[in-house]
Design a protein around this motif. Sequence first.
Motif, short mmCIF file in Angstrom:
data_model
loop_
_atom_site.label_atom_id
_atom_site.label_comp_id
_atom_site.label_asym_id
_atom_site.label_seq_id
_atom_site.Cartn_x
_atom_site.Cartn_y
_atom_site.Cartn_z
N TYR A 3 0.83 -1.20 0.00
CA TYR A 3 0.00 0.00 0.00
C TYR A 3 0.87 1.26 0.00
O TYR A 3 0.65 2.19 -0.77
CB TYR A 3 -0.92 0.00 1.23
N ARG A 4 1.90 1.27 0.86
CA ARG A 4 2.74 2.45 0.96
C ARG A 4 3.54 2.67 -0.33
O ARG A 4 3.79 3.82 -0.73
CB ARG A 4 3.70 2.30 2.15
N PHE A 5 3.94 1.57 -0.97
CA PHE A 5 4.67 1.68 -2.23
C PHE A 5 3.82 2.40 -3.27
O PHE A 5 4.26 3.38 -3.89
CB PHE A 5 5.06 0.29 -2.72
N TYR A 6 2.60 1.94 -3.48
CA TYR A 6 1.75 2.56 -4.50
C TYR A 6 1.25 3.93 -4.07
O TYR A 6 1.00 4.80 -4.92
CB TYR A 6 0.60 1.62 -4.86
N ARG A 7 1.12 4.14 -2.79
CA ARG A 7 0.74 5.48 -2.31
C ARG A 7 1.83 6.48 -2.67
O ARG A 7 1.55 7.60 -3.12
CB ARG A 7 0.55 5.45 -0.80
N ASP A 8 3.08 6.10 -2.47
CA ASP A 8 4.19 7.02 -2.70
C ASP A 8 4.53 7.19 -4.19
O ASP A 8 4.95 8.27 -4.61
CB ASP A 8 5.44 6.54 -1.96
N LEU A 9 4.37 6.13 -4.96
CA LEU A 9 4.76 6.18 -6.39
C LEU A 9 3.60 6.53 -7.30
O LEU A 9 3.81 7.07 -8.39
CB LEU A 9 5.37 4.84 -6.82
N ALA A 10 2.38 6.20 -6.89
CA ALA A 10 1.19 6.48 -7.69
C ALA A 10 1.39 6.01 -9.13
O ALA A 10 1.82 4.88 -9.36
CB ALA A 10 0.85 7.97 -7.63
N GLU A 11 1.13 6.89 -10.10
CA GLU A 11 1.17 6.45 -11.51
C GLU A 11 2.59 6.25 -12.02
O GLU A 11 2.78 5.80 -13.16
CB GLU A 11 0.44 7.47 -12.39
N ASP A 12 3.59 6.59 -11.22
CA ASP A 12 4.98 6.37 -11.64
C ASP A 12 5.54 5.04 -11.15
O ASP A 12 6.75 4.78 -11.30
CB ASP A 12 5.86 7.51 -11.11
N ALA A 13 4.69 4.18 -10.58
CA ALA A 13 5.18 2.90 -10.05
C ALA A 13 5.77 2.02 -11.15
O ALA A 13 6.79 1.36 -10.95
CB ALA A 13 4.05 2.17 -9.34
N ARG A 14 5.15 2.02 -12.31
CA ARG A 14 5.65 1.18 -13.41
C ARG A 14 7.02 1.70 -13.89
O ARG A 14 7.90 0.91 -14.21
CB ARG A 14 4.65 1.17 -14.56
N ASP A 15 7.16 3.02 -13.94
CA ASP A 15 8.43 3.61 -14.34
C ASP A 15 9.53 3.17 -13.37
O ASP A 15 10.66 2.86 -13.79
CB ASP A 15 8.34 5.14 -14.35
N LEU A 16 9.20 3.16 -12.07
CA LEU A 16 10.20 2.78 -11.07
C LEU A 16 10.59 1.31 -11.22
O LEU A 16 11.75 0.95 -11.06
CB LEU A 16 9.68 3.04 -9.66
N LEU A 17 9.61 0.48 -11.54
CA LEU A 17 9.91 -0.93 -11.77
C LEU A 17 10.93 -1.07 -12.89
O LEU A 17 11.91 -1.84 -12.78
CB LEU A 17 8.62 -1.68 -12.13
N LEU A 18 10.74 -0.32 -13.98
CA LEU A 18 11.67 -0.40 -15.11
C LEU A 18 13.03 0.20 -14.76
O LEU A 18 14.07 -0.32 -15.19
CB LEU A 18 11.06 0.31 -16.33
N LEU A 19 13.04 1.26 -13.96
CA LEU A 19 14.32 1.83 -13.54
C LEU A 19 15.09 0.83 -12.70
O LEU A 19 16.31 0.66 -12.87
CB LEU A 19 14.10 3.13 -12.75
N ALA A 20 14.41 0.16 -11.78
CA ALA A 20 15.08 -0.86 -10.96
C ALA A 20 15.64 -1.97 -11.83
O ALA A 20 16.74 -2.49 -11.59
CB ALA A 20 14.10 -1.42 -9.93
#
Length: 407
Positions: free
Chosen positions: A369-386
């Motif tokens: 929950y906290r992950f998606y709360r903090d990243l919102a619509e940029d969560a997928r971008d962060l996955l690709l950056l990782a």
Amino acid sequence: MAVLRLDRLSPAGLVLVRAVAAAAARREAWLVGGAVRDAFLRRAPGADVDVVLPSGALEVGRRVADRAGGAFVPLDAERGAARVVAGDARLDLADFRAPTLAGDLAARDFTVNALAVPIRDLLERGSATVIDPTGGLADLRARRLRVPGPRVLGEDPLRALRGVRLEAALGLRLTPGTARAIRAAAPGLAAVSAERVRDEVLAVLALPRAARALRRMDALGLLAVILPEADAMRRCAQPAPHRFDVLEHSLRAVEAVDRLLPRLAALVPLGEELAAHMAGELGGGVARGVVLKLGALLHDVSKPETRRVIGGRIRFFEHDLVGARRVRQIAARLRLPARAAATLERLVRHHLRPMHLEAAGQVTRRARYRFYRDLAEDARDLLLLALVASAALTGASPLAVWRRARL
């Protein structure tokens, strides 16, 4: 004798050329630059058109905007330069920068852009002879990129950066003399407006092989002017499992993005979802993929300033937090659009988050929950950056890293 045929223009470009001919009335006007160059490179014609006239470019531009139902934008009223934007098409008009057409062409950035055809002949006959005072056609045939004179880069140092972009985009090669001239002109880039530099940097990052162009920028002394932090990144060694210093690791992360973006569908089972997401924009026409490449380049930008040796171990305490503040400054320096800057800062701030979640062994509902709360619509971008940062540890393929992670 080289000839340009009318059918080598795009439909949108042809509309603008016809509008120029009608608006110019008895004035002579010439089609110049990229549209002529790309026709001889057999590249798909674009919707952007450049036109020069002896005088009256602003007046003609206003008339074209009225005829085409477009927006008129004066770029430099004193020097007679304007832009017309009509739908997806763009027309740039300018008065001669010299007493003659040949003089105007000789003052352009590169010989391959110093080509012109008379618009009246082109429309009346369906083709027109190419005017080539600087040898641009021979350079196109030889696949080389060359400045037409010794002063053109000093007059506008942004052309040095444009040269690297054109080299990569067109598959040409800077001549040794031009490469030396770019290296000499590089310091002058610091005095160019941030908006113009930003547009060229974003255009470089939009290239399919952006990492290669960034390496060329680095070799020619341009990267250090645009990103002064690069020198400290180059000098910052990293412990295992890293194989490279911070700058090399970051460039390899951009390289991994270059490899990944055309192949997102291979990231089973999330490929289609990720591809649709990355096709979006972040305001100001900045694509998500471009911001991802910028995030790959800058995710470890603050490692040099946070590097500490504790008990014989190299540590980078809070380089994610310090890095987020640093990229906020870099984004402001480059005048990035607000949404793109916010995404970039969020990616750098949280780029260690997936690794921390993995290290925890089990991702709880609260952590998710906290992950998606903090990243919102940029969560997928962060996955690709990782993913690309992980691949860049050793220079592995991001697709191979994904397959191993699934297993």
